[in-house]
Motif scaffolding. Structure first.
Motif, PDB file in Angstrom:
ATOM      1  N   ILE A 265      -5.882   2.508  -5.379  1.00 32.45           N
ATOM      2  CA  ILE A 265      -5.081   3.471  -4.722  1.00 32.45           C
ATOM      3  C   ILE A 265      -5.870   4.017  -3.623  1.00 32.45           C
ATOM      4  O   ILE A 265      -5.235   4.167  -2.408  1.00 32.45           O
ATOM      5  CB  ILE A 265      -5.023   4.927  -5.607  1.00 32.45           C
ATOM      6  CG1 ILE A 265      -4.075   4.515  -6.656  1.00 32.45           C
ATOM      7  CG2 ILE A 265      -4.321   6.054  -4.927  1.00 32.45           C
ATOM      8  CD1 ILE A 265      -3.800   5.256  -7.775  1.00 32.45           C
ATOM      9  N   GLU A 266      -7.179   4.090  -3.688  1.00 32.54           N
ATOM     10  CA  GLU A 266      -8.007   4.633  -2.571  1.00 32.54           C
ATOM     11  C   GLU A 266      -7.964   3.527  -1.251  1.00 32.54           C
ATOM     12  O   GLU A 266      -7.807   3.993  -0.185  1.00 32.54           O
ATOM     13  CB  GLU A 266      -9.291   4.906  -2.781  1.00 32.54           C
ATOM     14  CG  GLU A 266      -9.872   6.132  -3.835  1.00 32.54           C
ATOM     15  CD  GLU A 266      -9.433   7.359  -3.206  1.00 32.54           C
ATOM     16  OE1 GLU A 266      -9.575   7.319  -1.967  1.00 32.54           O
ATOM     17  OE2 GLU A 266      -8.660   8.372  -3.777  1.00 32.54           O
TER      18      GLU A 266
ATOM     19  N   ARG B  25      -0.166   4.445  -2.567  1.00 37.27           N
ATOM     20  CA  ARG B  25      -0.562   5.651  -2.172  1.00 37.27           C
ATOM     21  C   ARG B  25       0.085   6.736  -2.858  1.00 37.27           C
ATOM     22  O   ARG B  25      -0.542   7.831  -3.271  1.00 37.27           O
ATOM     23  CB  ARG B  25      -0.047   5.940  -0.691  1.00 37.27           C
ATOM     24  CG  ARG B  25      -1.197   4.898  -0.010  1.00 37.27           C
ATOM     25  CD  ARG B  25      -0.393   4.913   1.671  1.00 37.27           C
ATOM     26  NE  ARG B  25      -1.065   4.117   2.499  1.00 37.27           N
ATOM     27  CZ  ARG B  25      -0.665   3.640   3.766  1.00 37.27           C
ATOM     28  NH1 ARG B  25       0.140   4.306   4.071  1.00 37.27           N
ATOM     29  NH2 ARG B  25      -1.414   2.821   4.389  1.00 37.27           N
ATOM     30  N   SER B  26       1.329   6.804  -3.405  1.00 38.64           N
ATOM     31  CA  SER B  26       1.880   7.792  -4.157  1.00 38.64           C
ATOM     32  C   SER B  26       1.795   7.810  -5.702  1.00 38.64           C
ATOM     33  O   SER B  26       2.398   8.484  -6.580  1.00 38.64           O
ATOM     34  CB  SER B  26       3.365   7.936  -3.754  1.00 38.64           C
ATOM     35  OG  SER B  26       3.928   6.759  -4.275  1.00 38.64           O
TER      36      SER B  26
ATOM     37  N   PRO C 247       0.846  -1.014  -0.061  1.00 35.74           N
ATOM     38  CA  PRO C 247      -0.027  -0.009  -0.033  1.00 35.74           C
ATOM     39  C   PRO C 247       0.949   1.243   0.120  1.00 35.74           C
ATOM     40  O   PRO C 247       0.503   2.308  -0.512  1.00 35.74           O
ATOM     41  CB  PRO C 247      -0.707  -0.039   1.267  1.00 35.74           C
ATOM     42  CG  PRO C 247      -0.838  -1.567   1.719  1.00 35.74           C
ATOM     43  CD  PRO C 247       0.610  -2.054   1.048  1.00 35.74           C
TER      44      PRO C 247
ATOM     45  N   ALA D 101      -5.504   1.552  -0.825  1.00 32.19           N
ATOM     46  CA  ALA D 101      -4.153   1.541  -0.235  1.00 32.19           C
ATOM     47  C   ALA D 101      -4.219   2.759   0.765  1.00 32.19           C
ATOM     48  O   ALA D 101      -3.503   2.450   2.018  1.00 32.19           O
ATOM     49  CB  ALA D 101      -3.088   1.660  -1.377  1.00 32.19           C
ATOM     50  N   LYS D 102      -4.589   3.832   0.756  1.00 31.66           N
ATOM     51  CA  LYS D 102      -4.634   5.137   1.391  1.00 31.66           C
ATOM     52  C   LYS D 102      -5.348   4.717   3.125  1.00 31.66           C
ATOM     53  O   LYS D 102      -4.802   5.248   3.837  1.00 31.66           O
ATOM     54  CB  LYS D 102      -5.161   6.284   0.896  1.00 31.66           C
ATOM     55  CG  LYS D 102      -4.715   6.668  -0.306  1.00 31.66           C
ATOM     56  CD  LYS D 102      -5.345   8.088  -0.688  1.00 31.66           C
ATOM     57  CE  LYS D 102      -4.286   8.444  -2.100  1.00 31.66           C
ATOM     58  NZ  LYS D 102      -5.164   9.918  -2.705  1.00 31.66           N
ATOM     59  N   HIS D 103      -6.125   3.675   2.870  1.00 37.09           N
ATOM     60  CA  HIS D 103      -6.730   3.382   3.862  1.00 37.09           C
ATOM     61  C   HIS D 103      -6.580   2.167   4.616  1.00 37.09           C
ATOM     62  O   HIS D 103      -7.436   1.296   5.175  1.00 37.09           O
ATOM     63  CB  HIS D 103      -8.336   3.672   3.907  1.00 37.09           C
ATOM     64  CG  HIS D 103      -8.679   5.147   3.815  1.00 37.09           C
ATOM     65  ND1 HIS D 103      -8.761   5.521   2.317  1.00 37.09           N
ATOM     66  CD2 HIS D 103      -8.992   6.109   4.356  1.00 37.09           C
ATOM     67  CE1 HIS D 103      -9.049   6.761   2.281  1.00 37.09           C
ATOM     68  NE2 HIS D 103      -9.343   7.257   3.410  1.00 37.09           N
TER      69      HIS D 103
END
Length: 423
Positions: free
Chosen positions: A238-239, A210-211, A206, A241-243
């Motif tokens: 991506i979303e 995120r980047s 993740p 991975a951010k959470h």
């Protein structure tokens, strides 16, 4: 004519005459032990310990010939099929035109008290127990196999090892995903699918996702797959991975672990494809394989598993012999008024049992005649489903042996239940 196992047992006993020197060999990795008896079980000569080498085999042959010189015309050698240690000795004796037979290791353990009424165990005693079992007719002749059937046996054994490694690598990849990036399953349901594997190769954690931009993820997928997911899935990844709730520590160690797991997965997958291609090529070399493969529901891998373990099916006198070879014959424990449950013996080749079961299940699902038989057994005869499956395994065994012996093609009319034929 109905096949009777008792007839075969009588024939095995009758083969041992007063001119036979009966030799029992206790097999080990390095040093074997041999004992000899006559047809009445009287011990002949002294025990012999010999190495698993050419010199050791020569000592055994010299010992047998010396004992035969007195009153015996021929010799028969029995041994336990212990692992793979017995095969070289068996081949050497067969090349010298000596009959070689095997005994069931379970029965050797059961018969060890017959000689001295004690539970003691030693190599010399085991060799004597084996010789006693042979002279009593509790033995099986080694079935010679041609080059094609020997190849199938080796290839299918190798395939089992590869499949275990492949399953192990898949399980470990699933574990890795559960620890590091469990949200990956919300995008890719199957972790071993092409999309999930490509994602794990390119950007597994993740922290990396995120980047990244959705376009970059899609470009990465294009390098690994012709057909791939679009921007919507990439953005969702991506979303998530951010959470992510996955482990964020030891990032480099987890990446190295995943890299090695994917290498093992790739290697096992490539090896499996190669072995299965070899199996397909070898099946074409057998005379009746094309007729058996014409049966709807019989796959190449399943048939190769059966032929690899059973050898040439035309060598079996009856389908029941094939069932006994795999330990699929019935065993009953009853005494007086007490009636025990009838179960399969499981005294035979476990891999043959597995492939016979898989073949029967495939036929029940895909073959109209077997599907009708199973339905008739369950709904009309009120059998339990598993009992019906085991009965159909017996029918399959008899059908395979008959087709191989007569070189016949599959005839659906012979498989249908009597009620449907009458209708």
């Amino acid at each position: 004519m109905k096949f009777k196992m008792q007839d075969k047992q009588n024939q095995l006993i009758e083969r041992i005459s007063d001119k036979h020197l009966v030799v029992g060999v206790d097999i080990a990795q390095q040093v074997h032990v041999a004992r000899a008896v006559n047809y009445r079980g009287i011990v002949v000569g002294d025990p012999l310990s010999f190495e698993n080498t050419e010199e050791g085999f020569a000592r055994l042959l010299e010992w047998i010939n010396r004992l035969k010189a007195s009153t015996f015309d021929t010799a028969i050698v029995g041994m336990e099929p212990t692992g793979h240690y017995w095969t070289n000795l068996s081949t050497c004796l067969s090349e010298q035109n000596i009959d070689v037979v095997t005994v069931n290791p379970h029965l050797v353990k059961k018969n060890k008290e017959n000689r001295d009424n004690t539970q003691s165990k030693s190599d010399k005693k085991d060799a004597l127990v084996i010789a006693d079992m042979v002279k009593n007719g509790y033995y099986s002749f080694i079935r010679p196999t041609s080059e094609a059937f020997e190849k199938l046996r080796v290839l299918m054994s190798n395939r089992d090892v590869i499949v275990k490694r492949l399953v192990s690598s898949i399980n470990q990849i699933n574990r890795w995903v559960d620890i590091v990036f469990p949200e990956l399953r919300q995008v890719f349901k199957d972790v071993k699918g092409k999309g999930a594997i490509a994602t794990l190769r390119l950007f597994p954690t993740p922290i990396e996702l995120r980047s990244m931009e959705a376009q970059d993820i899609v470009k990465g997928w294009k390098t690994k797959m012709k057909r791939h997911a679009g921007l919507k899935k990439a953005q969702s990844l991506i979303e998530l991975a951010k959470h992510s709730i996955g482990n964020h520590q030891a990032h480099d160690a987890y990446k190295l672990h995943l890299e090695q797991l994917l290498e093992e997965f790739d290697l096992a997958t490539a090896q499996l494809e190669r072995v299965e291609q070899e199996v397909t090529d070898v099946l074409k070399q057998t005379s009746f394989a094309d007729k058996l493969l014409a049966i709807k529901g019989i796959s190449e891998i399943t048939l190769a598993g059966i032929l690899g373990e059973a050898g040439d099916l035309s060598g079996f006198a009856h389908g029941n012999s094939l069932l006994r070879h795999g330990g699929l014959h019935l065993a009953e424990a009853s005494s007086g008024k007490w009636k025990g449950q009838i179960v399969i013996s499981k005294r035979g080749r476990s891999r043959l049992r597995r492939f016979m079961y898989l073949a029967a299940m495939s036929l029940i699902m895909n073959n109209p005649e077997f599907k009708e038989l199973h339905t008739h057994n369950v709904q009309v005869k009120k059998m339990k489903k598993m009992k019906s499956v085991m009965k159909l395994i017996g029918k399959l065994a008899r059908m395979l042996v008959a087709m191989a012996r007569r070189n016949e093609t599959y005839c659906p009319e012979k498989i249908q239940p009597l009620t449907s034929i009458a209708a």
